[in-house]
Design an enzyme around this catalytic site. Sequence first.
Site: not given
Ligand code: XUL
Ligand code: MN
Length: 344
Positions: A49, A52, A174, A210, A213, A248, A250
Amino acid sequence: MAGTFRFSFGPWNIHEGADPFGPPVRQSIPFNQKLAQYRDLGFDGVQFHDDDAVPELDRLSPAQVVEQARAVRRTLEDHGLAAEFVAPRLWEDPRTIDGAYTANDPAVRAYARERSQLALDIADALGTDLVVLWLAREGTYIREAKDSRVAVGRIVEAMNDMLNANPGIRLAIEPKPNEPMDQAYIPTTGHAVAIGAQTVAPDRVGVNIESAHAVLAGLDPSDEMGFALACGKLWTVHLNDQNGLKFDQDKTFGSVDLRRAFNQVRLLDAHDYGANGEWVGLDVKAMRSQKDATATRHLSNSREIFLTLLDISRNLPASQMDELIAQRDYETLDRMVMMALLGR
Ligand code: XUL
Ligand code: MN
């Protein structure tokens, strides 16, 4: 024909474990110490980011932002790492509570566009041409709050600003269907590809898919990737896993649905993913229950699972599979894949 795979993740993927219902449970690790771990974990690329790379960038002049980003680039080089992308973090500032590019308040939209310009400068300084747009708050909690026709036009305008400001930069959207908003304006790969075509430079707008997502949108991640590949738009991926329709998660790649993960790996491999320098990003999070000393295992495990699935895919008997497909004997094909995944 085969993919060439090198792996990346972002510093946020080494995480203190806070969730909406509880505080951090692990020590915070300084950025430079995180960088020092990348190579040992099997990763060569860093996703950023904007803040970051340059913390509290809103308080700095553009020249100071660039100077700090250049220093980060030198640190990356010292660690043998490269920057993959920069994403403007437009969802934490109090001004962007109700959206950034799509806020109803013109002053907020102006802030979002200025901040995006800084993200482009940071990308340049870090030596990458890729900017990822996760459009976190570009959506609504209630439909009446914004006009979707106007909002989508505003996202196009914001992308045009970036594309015009820096002719060397590429944008990768994204998509995500919800969270934090109830409804997002760019929920799927199809939406992302279509909005890219509305910009002043469609050839410089692609997607970052992703896995989680796509699952949240009720879609198969490998089919989303196939769609993007067919459009020449799959410029990076965020592999992970997701257990149904909830927040979400991850999760570690393949840890919920191994076959779904296998099909993502197989598709990327079949279509030479990486031949144009694309990275395999792993946007995975350690479980909150994990102790400090082992809270990077989700990263090395995700990579190991990817490479193991790659090996399984490459060892499947291609001509036998072709024959089963020709015969439409999908039951036997199904069993062949399942037995391979079961190690039999
Ligand atoms: C949010 C997500 C973020 C983006 C980067 O769900 O996946 O981490 O990948 O901004
Ligand atoms: Mn992501």
